[in-house]
Motif scaffolding. Structure first.
Motif, PDB file in Angstrom:
ATOM      1  N   LYS A 220     -18.494  -3.179  -5.023  1.00 44.80           N
ATOM      2  CA  LYS A 220     -18.546  -2.228  -3.911  1.00 44.80           C
ATOM      3  C   LYS A 220     -17.561  -2.613  -2.814  1.00 44.80           C
ATOM      4  N   LEU A 221     -17.485  -3.918  -2.515  1.00 46.40           N
ATOM      5  CA  LEU A 221     -16.569  -4.389  -1.488  1.00 46.40           C
ATOM      6  C   LEU A 221     -15.121  -4.214  -1.942  1.00 46.40           C
ATOM      7  N   PHE A 222     -14.853  -4.507  -3.213  1.00 44.83           N
ATOM      8  CA  PHE A 222     -13.492  -4.316  -3.730  1.00 44.83           C
ATOM      9  C   PHE A 222     -13.050  -2.868  -3.532  1.00 44.83           C
ATOM     10  N   LYS A 223     -13.912  -1.932  -3.857  1.00 48.23           N
ATOM     11  CA  LYS A 223     -13.575  -0.513  -3.713  1.00 48.23           C
ATOM     12  C   LYS A 223     -13.260  -0.175  -2.262  1.00 48.23           C
ATOM     13  N   LYS A 224     -14.049  -0.709  -1.328  1.00 52.96           N
ATOM     14  CA  LYS A 224     -13.806  -0.463   0.093  1.00 52.96           C
ATOM     15  C   LYS A 224     -12.441  -1.005   0.520  1.00 52.96           C
ATOM     16  N   VAL A 225     -12.137  -2.248   0.107  1.00 51.54           N
ATOM     17  CA  VAL A 225     -10.859  -2.845   0.483  1.00 51.54           C
ATOM     18  C   VAL A 225      -9.706  -2.044  -0.104  1.00 51.54           C
ATOM     19  N   TYR A 226      -9.846  -1.647  -1.362  1.00 50.29           N
ATOM     20  CA  TYR A 226      -8.796  -0.859  -2.022  1.00 50.29           C
ATOM     21  C   TYR A 226      -8.538   0.439  -1.259  1.00 50.29           C
ATOM     22  N   GLU A 227      -9.604   1.119  -0.877  1.00 45.09           N
ATOM     23  CA  GLU A 227      -9.449   2.386  -0.149  1.00 45.09           C
ATOM     24  C   GLU A 227      -8.801   2.168   1.207  1.00 45.09           C
ATOM     25  N   ASP A 228      -9.193   1.090   1.889  1.00 46.42           N
ATOM     26  CA  ASP A 228      -8.571   0.785   3.189  1.00 46.42           C
ATOM     27  C   ASP A 228      -7.078   0.509   3.020  1.00 46.42           C
ATOM     28  N   MET A 229      -6.729  -0.217   1.974  1.00 49.48           N
ATOM     29  CA  MET A 229      -5.323  -0.560   1.753  1.00 49.48           C
ATOM     30  C   MET A 229      -4.476   0.678   1.467  1.00 49.48           C
ATOM     31  N   THR A 230      -4.982   1.560   0.646  1.00 51.23           N
ATOM     32  CA  THR A 230      -4.183   2.707   0.224  1.00 51.23           C
ATOM     33  C   THR A 230      -4.225   3.861   1.215  1.00 51.23           C
ATOM     34  N   ALA A 231      -5.164   3.821   2.158  1.00 52.85           N
ATOM     35  CA  ALA A 231      -5.291   4.925   3.107  1.00 52.85           C
ATOM     36  C   ALA A 231      -4.546   4.685   4.412  1.00 52.85           C
ATOM     37  N   THR A 232      -4.159   3.451   4.687  1.00 53.47           N
ATOM     38  CA  THR A 232      -3.566   3.163   5.986  1.00 53.47           C
ATOM     39  C   THR A 232      -2.116   3.645   6.061  1.00 53.47           C
ATOM     40  N   GLU A 233      -1.724   4.065   7.253  1.00 52.61           N
ATOM     41  CA  GLU A 233      -0.353   4.518   7.484  1.00 52.61           C
ATOM     42  C   GLU A 233       0.639   3.383   7.260  1.00 52.61           C
ATOM     43  N   MET A 234       0.223   2.139   7.612  1.00 45.44           N
ATOM     44  CA  MET A 234       1.111   0.998   7.447  1.00 45.44           C
ATOM     45  C   MET A 234       1.485   0.812   5.976  1.00 45.44           C
ATOM     46  N   MET A 235       0.507   0.937   5.087  1.00 45.00           N
ATOM     47  CA  MET A 235       0.795   0.762   3.667  1.00 45.00           C
ATOM     48  C   MET A 235       1.702   1.879   3.157  1.00 45.00           C
ATOM     49  N   SER A 236       1.518   3.106   3.668  1.00 47.81           N
ATOM     50  CA  SER A 236       2.407   4.215   3.288  1.00 47.81           C
ATOM     51  C   SER A 236       3.834   3.918   3.726  1.00 47.81           C
ATOM     52  N   LYS A 237       3.984   3.317   4.892  1.00 47.06           N
ATOM     53  CA  LYS A 237       5.322   2.970   5.385  1.00 47.06           C
ATOM     54  C   LYS A 237       6.016   2.012   4.435  1.00 47.06           C
ATOM     55  N   TYR A 238       5.273   1.020   3.952  1.00 49.75           N
ATOM     56  CA  TYR A 238       5.879   0.042   3.057  1.00 49.75           C
ATOM     57  C   TYR A 238       6.225   0.665   1.708  1.00 49.75           C
ATOM     58  N   HIS A 239       5.468   1.672   1.280  1.00 50.43           N
ATOM     59  CA  HIS A 239       5.752   2.326   0.003  1.00 50.43           C
ATOM     60  C   HIS A 239       6.930   3.292   0.116  1.00 50.43           C
ATOM     61  N   ASN A 240       6.998   4.031   1.184  1.00 48.48           N
ATOM     62  CA  ASN A 240       7.992   5.097   1.292  1.00 48.48           C
ATOM     63  C   ASN A 240       9.399   4.525   1.501  1.00 48.48           C
ATOM     64  N   LEU A 241       9.847   4.401   2.731  1.00 44.65           N
ATOM     65  CA  LEU A 241      11.153   3.787   2.953  1.00 44.65           C
ATOM     66  C   LEU A 241      11.092   2.274   2.806  1.00 44.65           C
ATOM     67  N   GLY A 242       9.935   1.701   3.064  1.00 45.94           N
ATOM     68  CA  GLY A 242       9.805   0.249   3.018  1.00 45.94           C
ATOM     69  C   GLY A 242      10.491  -0.406   4.202  1.00 45.94           C
ATOM     70  N   THR A 243      10.677  -1.710   4.118  1.00 40.68           N
ATOM     71  CA  THR A 243      11.318  -2.426   5.229  1.00 40.68           C
ATOM     72  C   THR A 243      12.740  -1.960   5.517  1.00 40.68           C
ATOM     73  N   PRO A 244      13.476  -1.358   4.552  1.00 37.77           N
ATOM     74  CA  PRO A 244      14.793  -0.804   4.922  1.00 37.77           C
ATOM     75  C   PRO A 244      14.710   0.257   6.022  1.00 37.77           C
ATOM     76  N   GLY A 245      13.517   0.810   6.219  1.00 32.15           N
ATOM     77  CA  GLY A 245      13.345   1.747   7.331  1.00 32.15           C
ATOM     78  C   GLY A 245      13.533   1.105   8.684  1.00 32.15           C
ATOM     79  N   ASN A 246      13.605  -0.252   8.727  1.00 31.66           N
ATOM     80  CA  ASN A 246      13.828  -0.960   9.997  1.00 31.66           C
ATOM     81  C   ASN A 246      15.271  -0.879  10.478  1.00 31.66           C
ATOM     82  N   VAL A 247      16.216  -0.596   9.577  1.00 32.06           N
ATOM     83  CA  VAL A 247      17.633  -0.735   9.924  1.00 32.06           C
ATOM     84  C   VAL A 247      18.021   0.131  11.114  1.00 32.06           C
TER      85      VAL A 247
END
Length: 586
Positions: A220-247
């Motif tokens: 149950k806890l694993f599922k909660k952590v997984y959902e938090d990880m995949t739902a956050t805007e920060m994680m979307s940022k790392y997936h989309n442009l990723g750190t190259p978006g810093n340039v």
């Protein structure tokens, strides 16, 4: 073996055999950074050279590795060829889960093989095999051969290997992990090289039982952590442009190192922006095992053969640090050109940041007449991709006296040939943020001389009162919080989700309630242990310096304040001495 003890595989290279030992206490050492430091305290030789055969090369995971999302990193601990002191480097890929499925919390290489070997470690096997025929091969060739030589454990097999830079003992030879990840900084690849180890294969060939006293609660806890990880805007940022978006943002803040830090902003930086890479070169995202985010961005490099009618397509991973080091820092403002340099650095098995910053220094030194054409061999000029590709080969192979010196670090070469004032070295070659005094102070002194030791580059962008005591307290406190994550071992991208309350829940769910209740105390102990190991191997923070070039930087916040920089460094040196004091003296 006690449930609180770590299971460690020690490979004795000189004997070609291994042993499994019970070591330490999870409630104290946590894993990762803490476990690596504790193993170095037991097996390391503080007063001997980094190249001594009996210096250990340590790979450690944490007690949450494999059990929760983004607990996907491995910490390497070793005595560094860069400064001959205890060091850490971190890497992802499949290695962390391969070690977990092999049943080991740490793998330690000791001794030196008589001839080059590949080391194979699994739950059912510990062996070395002849790899003499691979000595001299680049990283890609080595990977192709090793995959055929060690089949099986598909999906749970991890392959580490070195290139020519590790064999020629470059101070920043790196270890390639599963093609797209690396133990990059401070020369871990050359520690493998001096031990005559060309590759390490870890086969996760066992089962992983559900942890803790209540598997349902864990699930149950694993599922909660997984959902938090995949739902956050920060994680979307790392997936989309990723750190190259810093340039682009960093360029707009006048904080992007350009042409050996002679500039901090340039309109042409749009040519190497994350947006440009994504539009023209991105072909796919990849992820470390155990990570649902997929922050690894893989670009397409299209190279023409000499007959002009045939092409080859290569897949090359990129991120902000590589774009800075092999793009803006060497004046390459074209995404395809920067990707080509990343590919060359990868083949040689060099740390990308150190290689790029070293070549940037060499370019300016050549332009100023401190170096001759005979020494550099090619017309080094900012933006000259073809010349840099040839120079990278020379750097990896240590072709002549100049390149052998440069392979020991930009400052080593500058002390020999001149140009110390513009060698962009802060403990080691700088990272891609020229944000201001607190970042320069932090990287010049911090444990790994890394931009990830603290969030100082972000602190520069938010804090403006120039209170040195406040900055030093931030460094110490922020490092302690990061030690928790690098001991468990989490990707630091997840630090916005893995707060201490959630970490305590995770630890309890895997059967470590005592560690959950005393996490702050354990983190403090491991922070101090790491510094003790660094200081015991000869680190003298008072002897570090900030070259003149950094004092000439002007960002969006204005010119550098040397007095503030000195005050922060003085306070941080005092704090480091207190943290690293022998037990009972702190």
């Amino acid at each position: 073996m006690s449930d609180a003890a770590f299971r460690v595989c020690i490979v004795h290279l000189d004997e070609g055999k291994g042993e499994i030992v019970s070591f330490g206490d999870k409630n104290l050492h946590i894993g990762g950074s803490g476990l690596a430091a504790a193993l170095f305290e037991k097996y390391g030789l503080p007063n001997e050279s980094w190249s001594h055969p009996d210096q250990p090369l340590i790979f450690a995971i944490g007690c949450l590795t494999g059990y929760f999302p983004l607990m996907s990193k491995v910490v390497a601990g070793f005595k560094s060829p860069y400064h001959d002191q205890y060091a850490e480097s971190h890497a992802g890929g499949r290695l962390a889960l391969a070690m977990r499925f092999a049943g080991y919390d740490a793998i330690v290489l000791r001794g030196r093989a008589r001839l080059p070997v590949a080391v194979h470690v699994g739950a059912r096997v510990i062996e070395t095999k002849d790899a003499n025929y691979l000595w001299g091969a680049n990283v890609f060739t080595t990977g192709r051969v090793i995959r055929r030589a060690f089949p099986g454990a598909s999906g749970h097999r991890s392959i580490m290997r070195i290139g020519p830079a590790g064999e020629t003992l470059s101070a920043y030879g790196c270890i390639n992990v599963d093609t797209f990840r690396h133990f990059g900084r401070l020369g871990s690849g050359s520690v493998m090289g001096v031990k005559n180890v060309k590759a390490i294969v870890v086969s996760g060939d066992s089962d992983l039982p559900l942890p803790g006293p209540d598997p349902k609660a864990y699930g149950k806890l694993f599922k909660k952590v997984y959902e938090d990880m995949t739902a956050t805007e920060m994680m979307s940022k790392y997936h989309n442009l990723g750190t190259p978006g810093n340039v682009i943002p960093i360029n707009e803040l006048k904080s992007l190192p350009i042409r050996n830090l002679q500039q901090t902003t340039d309109p042409d930086a749009v040519g190497i922006s994350g947006e440009k890479f994504a539009a023209d070169l991105l072909i796919r995202n990849a992820a470390c095992a155990g990570c649902p985010v997929g922050c690894i961005h893989v670009g397409m490099l299209r190279e023409q053969f000499q007959d002009e009618h045939r092409f080859q397509i290569r897949q090359v991973s990129y991120d902000h640090e590589l774009i800075f080091a092999l793009g803006s820092m060497v004046g390459v403002m074209d995404a395809s050109g920067a990707l080509a340099l990343m590919d060359e650095v990868e083949k040689q098995g060099l740390d990308a940041m150190s290689a790029g910053v070293a070549l940037a220094w060499a370019t300016e030194a050549y332009q100023k007449g401190l170096l001759t054409k005979e020494q550099v061999e090619y017309d080094l000029a900012f933006g000259n991709v073809d010349a840099y590709k040839e120079a990278i080969w020379c750097l990896g192979h240590g072709k002549n006296e100049f390149y052998r010196a440069l392979a020991q670090g930009a400052m080593v070469a500058a002390k020999k040939f001149g140009g110390e004032d513009f060698a962009c070295v802060l403990g080691q070659e700088m990272a891609g943020y020229a944000t201001g005094e607190t970042f320069f102070a932090s990287q010049s002194l911090s444990f790994r001389h890394s931009h990830l030791d603290t969030g100082a580059y972000g602190y520069d962008q938010k804090e403006h009162d120039k209170n040195a005591d406040k900055a030093v307290k931030y460094f110490v406190d922020d490092e302690r919080e990061r030690v928790i994550l690098t001991s468990l071992v989490s990707c630091l991208f997840a630090r916005g989700v893995y707060k201490k309350g959630l970490l305590a829940e995770c630890l309890t769910s895997v059967g470590l309630p005592d560690l959950a209740a005393n996490l702050d105390k354990a983190a403090d102990e491991m922070q101090r242990l790491r510094w003790r190991m660094r200081l015991s191997t000869g680190y003298e923070p008072e002897k570090t310096s900030v070259p003149k070039r950094f004092l000439e930087v002007e960002t969006w916040a204005g010119k550098m304040d040397p007095g503030y920089l000195d005050a922060v460094r003085a306070g941080y040196i005092k704090a480091i001495r207190e943290l690293g004091a022998p037990r009972g003296e702190s």
